[in-house]
Design a protein around this motif. Structure first.
Motif, PDB file in Angstrom:
ATOM      1  N   ALA A 113       0.828  -1.207   0.000  1.00 16.16           N
ATOM      2  CA  ALA A 113       0.000   0.000   0.000  1.00 16.16           C
ATOM      3  C   ALA A 113       0.862   1.257   0.000  1.00 16.16           C
ATOM      4  O   ALA A 113       0.525   2.255  -0.648  1.00 16.16           O
ATOM      5  N   ASP A 114       1.993   1.208   0.687  1.00 18.27           N
ATOM      6  CA  ASP A 114       2.909   2.349   0.736  1.00 18.27           C
ATOM      7  C   ASP A 114       3.514   2.621  -0.635  1.00 18.27           C
ATOM      8  O   ASP A 114       3.636   3.774  -1.061  1.00 18.27           O
ATOM      9  N   ILE A 115       3.892   1.541  -1.340  1.00 22.59           N
ATOM     10  CA  ILE A 115       4.454   1.683  -2.687  1.00 22.59           C
ATOM     11  C   ILE A 115       3.421   2.305  -3.627  1.00 22.59           C
ATOM     12  O   ILE A 115       3.725   3.233  -4.393  1.00 22.59           O
ATOM     13  N   ILE A 116       2.203   1.793  -3.566  1.00 20.26           N
ATOM     14  CA  ILE A 116       1.139   2.309  -4.434  1.00 20.26           C
ATOM     15  C   ILE A 116       0.899   3.791  -4.169  1.00 20.26           C
ATOM     16  O   ILE A 116       0.766   4.594  -5.099  1.00 20.26           O
ATOM     17  N   GLU A 117       0.857   4.162  -2.896  1.00 19.76           N
ATOM     18  CA  GLU A 117       0.635   5.567  -2.526  1.00 19.76           C
ATOM     19  C   GLU A 117       1.756   6.460  -3.057  1.00 19.76           C
ATOM     20  O   GLU A 117       1.499   7.558  -3.576  1.00 19.76           O
ATOM     21  N   LYS A 118       2.997   5.999  -2.954  1.00 19.65           N
ATOM     22  CA  LYS A 118       4.134   6.798  -3.429  1.00 19.65           C
ATOM     23  C   LYS A 118       4.106   6.973  -4.944  1.00 19.65           C
ATOM     24  O   LYS A 118       4.421   8.049  -5.463  1.00 19.65           O
ATOM     25  N   ILE A 119       3.735   5.908  -5.653  1.00 17.65           N
ATOM     26  CA  ILE A 119       3.634   6.000  -7.109  1.00 17.65           C
ATOM     27  C   ILE A 119       2.545   6.999  -7.492  1.00 17.65           C
ATOM     28  O   ILE A 119       2.740   7.838  -8.382  1.00 17.65           O
ATOM     29  N   GLN A 120       1.413   6.927  -6.830  1.00 19.59           N
ATOM     30  CA  GLN A 120       0.326   7.855  -7.114  1.00 19.59           C
ATOM     31  C   GLN A 120       0.729   9.293  -6.814  1.00 19.59           C
ATOM     32  O   GLN A 120       0.386  10.213  -7.567  1.00 19.59           O
ATOM     33  N   GLN A 121       1.465   9.496  -5.732  1.00 20.79           N
ATOM     34  CA  GLN A 121       1.929  10.840  -5.390  1.00 20.79           C
ATOM     35  C   GLN A 121       2.854  11.390  -6.473  1.00 20.79           C
ATOM     36  O   GLN A 121       2.774  12.577  -6.833  1.00 20.79           O
ATOM     37  N   MET A 122       3.725  10.532  -7.006  1.00 20.29           N
ATOM     38  CA  MET A 122       4.638  10.964  -8.067  1.00 20.29           C
ATOM     39  C   MET A 122       3.867  11.339  -9.328  1.00 20.29           C
ATOM     40  O   MET A 122       4.104  12.377  -9.943  1.00 20.29           O
ATOM     41  N   ILE A 123       2.916  10.508  -9.694  1.00 14.22           N
ATOM     42  CA  ILE A 123       2.195  10.705 -10.952  1.00 14.22           C
ATOM     43  C   ILE A 123       1.191  11.847 -10.870  1.00 14.22           C
ATOM     44  O   ILE A 123       1.065  12.645 -11.803  1.00 14.22           O
ATOM     45  N   PHE A 124       0.479  11.955  -9.744  1.00 12.88           N
ATOM     46  CA  PHE A 124      -0.573  12.956  -9.636  1.00 12.88           C
ATOM     47  C   PHE A 124      -0.060  14.310  -9.145  1.00 12.88           C
ATOM     48  O   PHE A 124      -0.849  15.217  -8.904  1.00 12.88           O
ATOM     49  N   ALA A 125       1.260  14.443  -9.016  1.00 13.74           N
ATOM     50  CA  ALA A 125       1.831  15.738  -8.627  1.00 13.74           C
ATOM     51  C   ALA A 125       1.636  16.773  -9.733  1.00 13.74           C
ATOM     52  O   ALA A 125       1.585  17.971  -9.476  1.00 13.74           O
ATOM     53  N   GLU A 126       1.551  16.312 -10.970  1.00  8.89           N
ATOM     54  CA  GLU A 126       1.314  17.195 -12.117  1.00  8.89           C
ATOM     55  C   GLU A 126       0.219  16.579 -12.984  1.00  8.89           C
ATOM     56  O   GLU A 126       0.012  15.358 -12.976  1.00  8.89           O
ATOM     57  N   SER A 127      -0.444  17.409 -13.764  1.00  8.86           N
ATOM     58  CA  SER A 127      -1.506  16.897 -14.636  1.00  8.86           C
ATOM     59  C   SER A 127      -0.933  16.209 -15.873  1.00  8.86           C
ATOM     60  O   SER A 127      -1.650  15.468 -16.555  1.00  8.86           O
ATOM     61  N   LEU A 128       0.350  16.432 -16.137  1.00 10.54           N
ATOM     62  CA  LEU A 128       0.993  15.860 -17.327  1.00 10.54           C
ATOM     63  C   LEU A 128       2.272  15.139 -16.927  1.00 10.54           C
ATOM     64  O   LEU A 128       3.118  15.689 -16.214  1.00 10.54           O
ATOM     65  N   ASN A 129       2.398  13.888 -17.363  1.00 10.33           N
ATOM     66  CA  ASN A 129       3.551  13.063 -17.023  1.00 10.33           C
ATOM     67  C   ASN A 129       4.099  12.378 -18.257  1.00 10.33           C
ATOM     68  O   ASN A 129       3.344  11.863 -19.089  1.00 10.33           O
ATOM     69  N   SER A 130       5.425  12.329 -18.356  1.00 11.44           N
ATOM     70  CA  SER A 130       6.092  11.548 -19.391  1.00 11.44           C
ATOM     71  C   SER A 130       6.854  10.424 -18.705  1.00 11.44           C
ATOM     72  O   SER A 130       7.641  10.661 -17.787  1.00 11.44           O
ATOM     73  N   ILE A 131       6.585   9.178 -19.112  1.00  8.67           N
ATOM     74  CA  ILE A 131       7.239   8.019 -18.508  1.00  8.67           C
ATOM     75  C   ILE A 131       7.965   7.242 -19.598  1.00  8.67           C
ATOM     76  O   ILE A 131       7.335   6.741 -20.533  1.00  8.67           O
TER      77      ILE A 131
END
Length: 204
Positions: free
Chosen positions: A7-25
């Motif tokens: 759950a901690d990993i999932i939360e951290k990934i979501q925090q990284m991705i949802f920090a901006e409205s646009l992401n390049s991976i």
């Protein structure tokens, strides 16, 4: 894996991705890219619009290799269907929060090979999605197969074009090192800001 750690990993990934409205991976290979997006969709509660330009994920779903999530709407855009599909997506994300996955930037370019200024055209499409999506806190993820070259920056494999660079865009890279995966966030100068170790992609 311990459920609390998961759950901690999932939360951290979501925090990284949802920090901006646009992401390049950026990814090293297509299978890792597809599987990461699949696991992410399974872990996210909001509806997902998946634009499958590469058709790999659609093939996995059709063959029952991967199950299709209930919150997923899967599209296979073409040059002929793109304008109508874009209008439909803009309407949807203006009313409700979504995660929009572009898989991949490489494939997006390939459907506009006849366009003289494909780069500027695709950039405008992506900016439009991000702009409209901001109203509902939607997030756009642009997947790409790319390598970093010292004198050129991030370059798309096979087609040689550069990965889109936009202000206020998260630049993320998923790479495998010594049998473990690392999701790394870079700044505009391609310097590492943070990195999250993933023991495997079966982490969600």
């Amino acid at each position: 894996m311990d459920k609390n750690h998961q759950a901690d990993i999932i939360e951290k990934i979501q925090q990284m991705i949802f920090a901006e409205s646009l992401n390049s991976i950026s990814f090293d290979d297509a299978i890792t890219k597809t599987y990461f997006f699949h696991k992410l969709i399974s872990a996210i509660d909001i509806p997902t619009i998946y634009l499958d330009f590469d058709l790999l994920y659609s093939g996995y779903i059709a063959s029952n290799i991967l199950p299709q999530s209930d919150n997923l709407r899967l599209h296979q855009p073409s040059e002929q269907t793109w304008n109508k599909l874009l209008a439909q997506i803009l309407d949807e994300i203006s009313k409700e929060s979504h995660m929009i996955i572009i898989d991949s930037l490489n494939g997006f370019y390939n459907i506009f090979t006849n366009e003289k200024d494909a780069g500027r055209l695709i950039n405008s499409f992506i900016m439009l999605l991000a702009s409209v999506g901001q109203k509902t806190k939607s997030v756009v993820l642009i997947g790409s197969l790319a390598k970093f070259k010292k004198d050129e920056g991030w370059v798309l494999l096979a087609i040689g074009r550069h990965v889109i660079e936009i202000n206020k865009m998260n630049r993320l890279v998923l790479q495998k090192q010594d049998s473990e995966f690392y999701l790394t966030l870079f700044d505009q100068n391609n310097s590492k800001k943070s990195s999250l170790k993933l023991s495997s992609l079966d982490l969600f």
